[in-house]
Scaffold this motif. Structure first.
Motif, PDB file in Angstrom:
ATOM      1  N   THR A   1     -66.312 -58.959  -5.889  1.00  0.00           N
ATOM      2  CA  THR A   1     -67.661 -58.991  -6.475  1.00  0.00           C
ATOM      3  C   THR A   1     -67.668 -59.557  -7.893  1.00  0.00           C
ATOM      4  O   THR A   1     -68.736 -59.823  -8.440  1.00  0.00           O
ATOM      5  CB  THR A   1     -68.293 -57.588  -6.506  1.00  0.00           C
ATOM      6  OG1 THR A   1     -67.594 -56.773  -7.450  1.00  0.00           O
ATOM      7  CG2 THR A   1     -68.293 -56.950  -5.140  1.00  0.00           C
TER       8      THR A   1
ATOM      9  N   VAL B   1     -73.479 -55.808  -2.645  1.00  0.00           N
ATOM     10  CA  VAL B   1     -73.813 -55.084  -3.874  1.00  0.00           C
ATOM     11  C   VAL B   1     -75.328 -55.098  -4.030  1.00  0.00           C
ATOM     12  O   VAL B   1     -75.943 -56.166  -4.012  1.00  0.00           O
ATOM     13  CB  VAL B   1     -73.142 -55.739  -5.112  1.00  0.00           C
ATOM     14  CG1 VAL B   1     -73.547 -55.013  -6.381  1.00  0.00           C
ATOM     15  CG2 VAL B   1     -71.641 -55.771  -4.954  1.00  0.00           C
TER      16      VAL B   1
ATOM     17  N   GLU C   1     -75.091 -50.020  -9.410  1.00  0.00           N
ATOM     18  CA  GLU C   1     -74.974 -50.891  -8.247  1.00  0.00           C
ATOM     19  C   GLU C   1     -74.382 -50.097  -7.082  1.00  0.00           C
ATOM     20  O   GLU C   1     -73.360 -49.431  -7.242  1.00  0.00           O
ATOM     21  CB  GLU C   1     -74.047 -52.071  -8.530  1.00  0.00           C
ATOM     22  CG  GLU C   1     -74.522 -52.988  -9.621  1.00  0.00           C
ATOM     23  CD  GLU C   1     -73.539 -54.120  -9.879  1.00  0.00           C
ATOM     24  OE1 GLU C   1     -74.014 -55.243 -10.106  1.00  0.00           O
ATOM     25  OE2 GLU C   1     -72.304 -53.871  -9.858  1.00  0.00           O
TER      26      GLU C   1
ATOM     27  N   VAL D   1     -72.216 -50.300  -4.007  1.00  0.00           N
ATOM     28  CA  VAL D   1     -71.188 -51.200  -3.492  1.00  0.00           C
ATOM     29  C   VAL D   1     -70.829 -50.726  -2.079  1.00  0.00           C
ATOM     30  O   VAL D   1     -70.411 -49.581  -1.898  1.00  0.00           O
ATOM     31  CB  VAL D   1     -69.933 -51.190  -4.393  1.00  0.00           C
ATOM     32  CG1 VAL D   1     -68.854 -52.105  -3.831  1.00  0.00           C
ATOM     33  CG2 VAL D   1     -70.297 -51.587  -5.819  1.00  0.00           C
TER      34      VAL D   1
END
Length: 147
Positions: free
Chosen positions: A71, A103, A122, A124
Motif C-alpha cells: 500500500t 484500503v 484507514e 486495511v
C-alpha cells in the motif's frame, strides 16, 4: 512519488486497491530468519501434513508486512504512520497464494491536543486470490491540517 496530502484531502469512503503479490517459500524462510520464528507451522512441510491445513502457512506478521508494503506508493510529507489497531489474522496464507490489499478511509477525527493535526483511520483488508479476507486492521495516520 512525493505528494502532500492533508487531513482535509482525505474523504471517508474513498478506497484504493493494490496489484497482487504471490507469497513464496523464500518469503517465509527470510521472514523466519529475520524474526526468529521457526515454528513448524511455517517451516516443516512434513509436520504440517498432520495439521488441519495440511501445508505450511505464512507467518501472520509476514502477511501483514507484505500487505502494508504493497500500500506504500506515495511519500506524504504532511502525514506519518501513527500505528495499527485491531489487527486480526482471519485465514491462513499458503505458499503460492496471491494477496491483494484494499484500503478504505474509514474515519477522520481531530487530534485531542494539537489543533493543526488530525487522525485519518484507514481500514486495511488483505485478500487471497479467491477474494477471501485473510487479514484486517486499521492504520492510523497523523496528518497536518491545511489551516
Amino acid at each position: 512519488m512525493e505528494k502532500e496530502i492533508y487531513y482535509e484531502d482525505y474523504v471517508v469512503g474513498d478506497s484504493r486497491k493494490t496489484y497482487g503479490r504471490t507469497v513464496t517459500e523464500t518469503d517465509i524462510v527470510i521472514h523466519a530468519g529475520q524474526t526468529g520464528d521457526f515454528f513448524p507451522h511455517h517451516m516443516d512441510k512434513e509436520w504440517c501434513k498432520t495439521t488441519d491445513f495440511k501445508q505450511r502457512i505464512a507467518h501472520g506478521t509476514l502477511t501483514f508486512s507484505i500487505g502494508v508494503g504493497m500500500t506504500a506508493n506515495v511519500i506524504n510529507p504532511a502525514a506519518f504512520s501513527y500505528g495499527y489497531d485491531r489487527l486480526r489474522f482471519l485465514a491462513p496464507v499458503f505458499i503460492g497464494d496471491t494477496i491483494t490489499v484494499k484500503v478504505t478511509i474509514k474515519e477522520k477525527r481531530d487530534h485531542p491536543k494539537r489543533e493543526n493535526m488530525g487522525f485519518v483511520i484507514e481500514l486495511v483488508e488483505i485478500f487471497n486470490q479467491d477474494q477471501k479476507l485473510v487479514l484486517v486492521c486499521e492504520h492510523l495516520l497523523l496528518c497536518q491540517k491545511k489551516g
